[in-house]
Design a protein around this motif. Structure first.
Motif, PDB file in Angstrom:
ATOM      1  N   ASN A  68      91.419 178.278  33.066  1.00  0.00           N
ATOM      2  CA  ASN A  68      90.880 178.097  31.657  1.00  0.00           C
ATOM      3  C   ASN A  68      91.698 178.584  30.585  1.00  0.00           C
ATOM      4  O   ASN A  68      90.958 178.953  29.432  1.00  0.00           O
ATOM      5  N   PHE A  69      93.042 178.506  30.609  1.00  0.00           N
ATOM      6  CA  PHE A  69      93.894 179.144  29.648  1.00  0.00           C
ATOM      7  C   PHE A  69      93.809 178.048  28.385  1.00  0.00           C
ATOM      8  O   PHE A  69      93.705 178.660  27.236  1.00  0.00           O
ATOM      9  N   PRO A  70      93.558 176.876  28.489  1.00  0.00           N
ATOM     10  CA  PRO A  70      93.258 176.055  27.293  1.00  0.00           C
ATOM     11  C   PRO A  70      92.193 176.500  26.440  1.00  0.00           C
ATOM     12  O   PRO A  70      92.098 176.548  25.318  1.00  0.00           O
ATOM     13  N   TRP A  71      90.982 176.892  27.105  1.00  0.00           N
ATOM     14  CA  TRP A  71      89.760 177.523  26.322  1.00  0.00           C
ATOM     15  C   TRP A  71      89.781 178.518  25.666  1.00  0.00           C
ATOM     16  O   TRP A  71      89.569 178.695  24.533  1.00  0.00           O
ATOM     17  N   THR A  72      90.693 179.571  26.617  1.00  0.00           N
ATOM     18  CA  THR A  72      91.269 180.622  26.054  1.00  0.00           C
ATOM     19  C   THR A  72      91.896 180.538  24.563  1.00  0.00           C
ATOM     20  O   THR A  72      91.763 181.287  23.675  1.00  0.00           O
ATOM     21  N   THR A  73      92.894 179.505  24.868  1.00  0.00           N
ATOM     22  CA  THR A  73      93.837 179.197  23.856  1.00  0.00           C
ATOM     23  C   THR A  73      93.044 178.734  22.328  1.00  0.00           C
ATOM     24  O   THR A  73      93.358 179.205  21.314  1.00  0.00           O
ATOM     25  N   LEU A  74      91.916 177.909  22.773  1.00  0.00           N
ATOM     26  CA  LEU A  74      91.090 177.303  21.691  1.00  0.00           C
ATOM     27  C   LEU A  74      90.318 178.584  21.028  1.00  0.00           C
ATOM     28  O   LEU A  74      90.226 178.525  19.801  1.00  0.00           O
ATOM     29  N   LEU A  75      89.541 179.794  21.741  1.00  0.00           N
ATOM     30  CA  LEU A  75      89.026 180.721  20.964  1.00  0.00           C
ATOM     31  C   LEU A  75      89.726 181.633  20.463  1.00  0.00           C
ATOM     32  O   LEU A  75      89.399 182.097  19.224  1.00  0.00           O
ATOM     33  N   GLU A  76      91.099 181.752  20.822  1.00  0.00           N
ATOM     34  CA  GLU A  76      91.904 182.861  20.518  1.00  0.00           C
ATOM     35  C   GLU A  76      92.323 182.088  18.903  1.00  0.00           C
ATOM     36  O   GLU A  76      92.500 182.907  18.103  1.00  0.00           O
ATOM     37  N   GLY A  77      92.638 180.770  19.067  1.00  0.00           N
ATOM     38  CA  GLY A  77      93.093 180.285  17.879  1.00  0.00           C
ATOM     39  C   GLY A  77      91.890 180.363  16.676  1.00  0.00           C
ATOM     40  O   GLY A  77      92.323 180.444  15.384  1.00  0.00           O
ATOM     41  N   LEU A  78      90.718 180.132  17.153  1.00  0.00           N
ATOM     42  CA  LEU A  78      89.630 180.290  16.174  1.00  0.00           C
ATOM     43  C   LEU A  78      89.652 181.694  15.467  1.00  0.00           C
ATOM     44  O   LEU A  78      89.218 181.930  14.296  1.00  0.00           O
ATOM     45  N   LEU A  79      89.738 182.596  16.515  1.00  0.00           N
ATOM     46  CA  LEU A  79      89.727 184.130  15.905  1.00  0.00           C
ATOM     47  C   LEU A  79      90.625 184.478  14.960  1.00  0.00           C
ATOM     48  O   LEU A  79      90.538 184.963  13.965  1.00  0.00           O
ATOM     49  N   GLU A  80      91.972 183.876  15.263  1.00  0.00           N
ATOM     50  CA  GLU A  80      93.125 184.062  14.466  1.00  0.00           C
ATOM     51  C   GLU A  80      92.922 183.443  13.092  1.00  0.00           C
ATOM     52  O   GLU A  80      93.337 184.126  12.119  1.00  0.00           O
ATOM     53  N   ARG A  81      92.250 182.494  13.002  1.00  0.00           N
ATOM     54  CA  ARG A  81      92.105 181.579  11.803  1.00  0.00           C
ATOM     55  C   ARG A  81      90.761 182.030  11.099  1.00  0.00           C
ATOM     56  O   ARG A  81      90.411 181.453   9.923  1.00  0.00           O
ATOM     57  N   GLY A  82      90.106 183.130  11.588  1.00  0.00           N
ATOM     58  CA  GLY A  82      88.688 183.698  11.003  1.00  0.00           C
ATOM     59  C   GLY A  82      87.550 182.747  11.044  1.00  0.00           C
ATOM     60  O   GLY A  82      86.741 182.851  10.283  1.00  0.00           O
ATOM     61  N   ARG A  83      87.640 181.725  11.971  1.00  0.00           N
ATOM     62  CA  ARG A  83      86.598 181.016  12.210  1.00  0.00           C
ATOM     63  C   ARG A  83      85.732 181.413  13.546  1.00  0.00           C
ATOM     64  O   ARG A  83      84.761 180.839  13.687  1.00  0.00           O
ATOM     65  N   LEU A  84      85.990 182.692  14.147  1.00  0.00           N
ATOM     66  CA  LEU A  84      85.087 183.099  15.280  1.00  0.00           C
ATOM     67  C   LEU A  84      85.489 184.638  14.960  1.00  0.00           C
ATOM     68  O   LEU A  84      86.284 185.286  14.518  1.00  0.00           O
ATOM     69  N   VAL A  85      84.348 185.308  15.259  1.00  0.00           N
ATOM     70  CA  VAL A  85      84.402 186.752  15.286  1.00  0.00           C
ATOM     71  C   VAL A  85      83.813 187.261  16.676  1.00  0.00           C
ATOM     72  O   VAL A  85      83.019 186.458  17.313  1.00  0.00           O
ATOM     73  N   GLU A  86      84.195 188.077  17.076  1.00  0.00           N
ATOM     74  CA  GLU A  86      83.665 188.924  18.346  1.00  0.00           C
ATOM     75  C   GLU A  86      82.908 190.364  18.079  1.00  0.00           C
ATOM     76  O   GLU A  86      83.350 191.021  17.378  1.00  0.00           O
TER      77      GLU A  86
END
Length: 180
Positions: free
Chosen positions: A61-79
Motif C-alpha cells: 500500500n506504499f503508493p496509497w500512503t504516498t498519496l495521503l502523505e502528499g495531500l498532507l504535505e500540501r495542506g489538502r489533508l489533515v489528521e
C-alpha cells in the motif's frame, strides 16, 4: 494480496489535485517500488545472547500512503486524533479552510452549545453543516491509522467521481463525514 488498480490511483491523484501534476508524479514514482511481502528475520544481541525476531513486511500500500502523505504535505489533508475534543481541533480544520474568508467568530458556537463533550463524529457533521456548506464535502479518507481521522475538502460536484476512483483503485475508502 488485495487487487489494486494503479491507473485508477494515478487518476485519483490528478483528480484530488487538479492543475498540479506533482502529486501524480510522486504516486507514479511510488508505483515503481517493488512490492515486498513476507517475513523477515533479524538477529540482535541482548543480555541473554543472540535473539531472532520475526518482522512481517508488506509495502503493497506504499503508493496509497504516498498519496495521503502528499495531500498532507500540501495542506489538502489533515489528521485529527479520534479521541480529541472538538475545541482542540479547530485549528487543524482551519488549515483546510484556508481559502475561505476569515471569520474570527467561526467557532463561537462551540462554547455556547456544549460541544466539548460531544462525540467527534457528531462535531464533524456539524462542521459540514455550519461552516463548509453544500458546495464542498468534508470527507474522511480511510487508511491504516485508526488513531486519527484523515480529512479533506472536496468540491461536492466532484465527490462522486473521487469516491468511484478510490473504490476502483482498491487501496482505501472515502466517506462523507455526514455519513460516518
Amino acid at each position: 494480496m488485495p487487487e489494486y488498480n494503479n491507473q485508477k490511483l494515478l487518476e485519483l491523484a490528478r483528480e484530488l489535485l487538479p492543475g498540479d501534476s506533482s502529486l501524480a508524479e510522486e504516486v507514479k514514482e511510488a508505483l515503481k517500488e517493488p512490492v515486498v511481502q513476507g517475513i523477515k528475520y533479524e538477529e540482535y544481541w541482548d543480555v541473554t545472547g543472540p535473539t531472532v525476531i520475526e518482522i512481517e513486511e508488506d509495502n503493497s500500500n506504499f503508493p496509497w500512503t504516498t498519496l495521503l502523505e502528499g495531500l498532507l504535505e500540501r495542506g489538502r489533508l489533515v489528521e485529527i486524533p479520534v479521541n480529541e475534543t472538538p475545541e482542540n481541533i479547530t485549528w487543524e480544520l482551519d488549515e483546510l479552510l484556508v481559502n475561505r474568508p476569515e471569520d474570527p467568530d467561526r467557532w463561537n458556537w462551540l462554547r455556547t452549545e456544549g460541544w466539548q463533550n460531544k462525540p467527534l463524529k457528531q462535531f464533524l457533521k456539524e462542521v459540514q453543516h455550519r461552516i463548509i456548506g453544500r458546495n464542498r464535502v468534508l470527507a474522511y479518507i480511510e487508511d491504516e491509522d485508526f488513531e486519527s481521522y484523515s480529512l479533506c475538502l472536496i468540491k461536492a460536484a466532484r465527490f462522486g467521481r473521487i469516491e468511484q476512483l478510490v473504490r476502483e483503485a482498491g487501496f482505501g475508502k472515502i466517506v462523507k463525514v455526514e455519513d460516518l
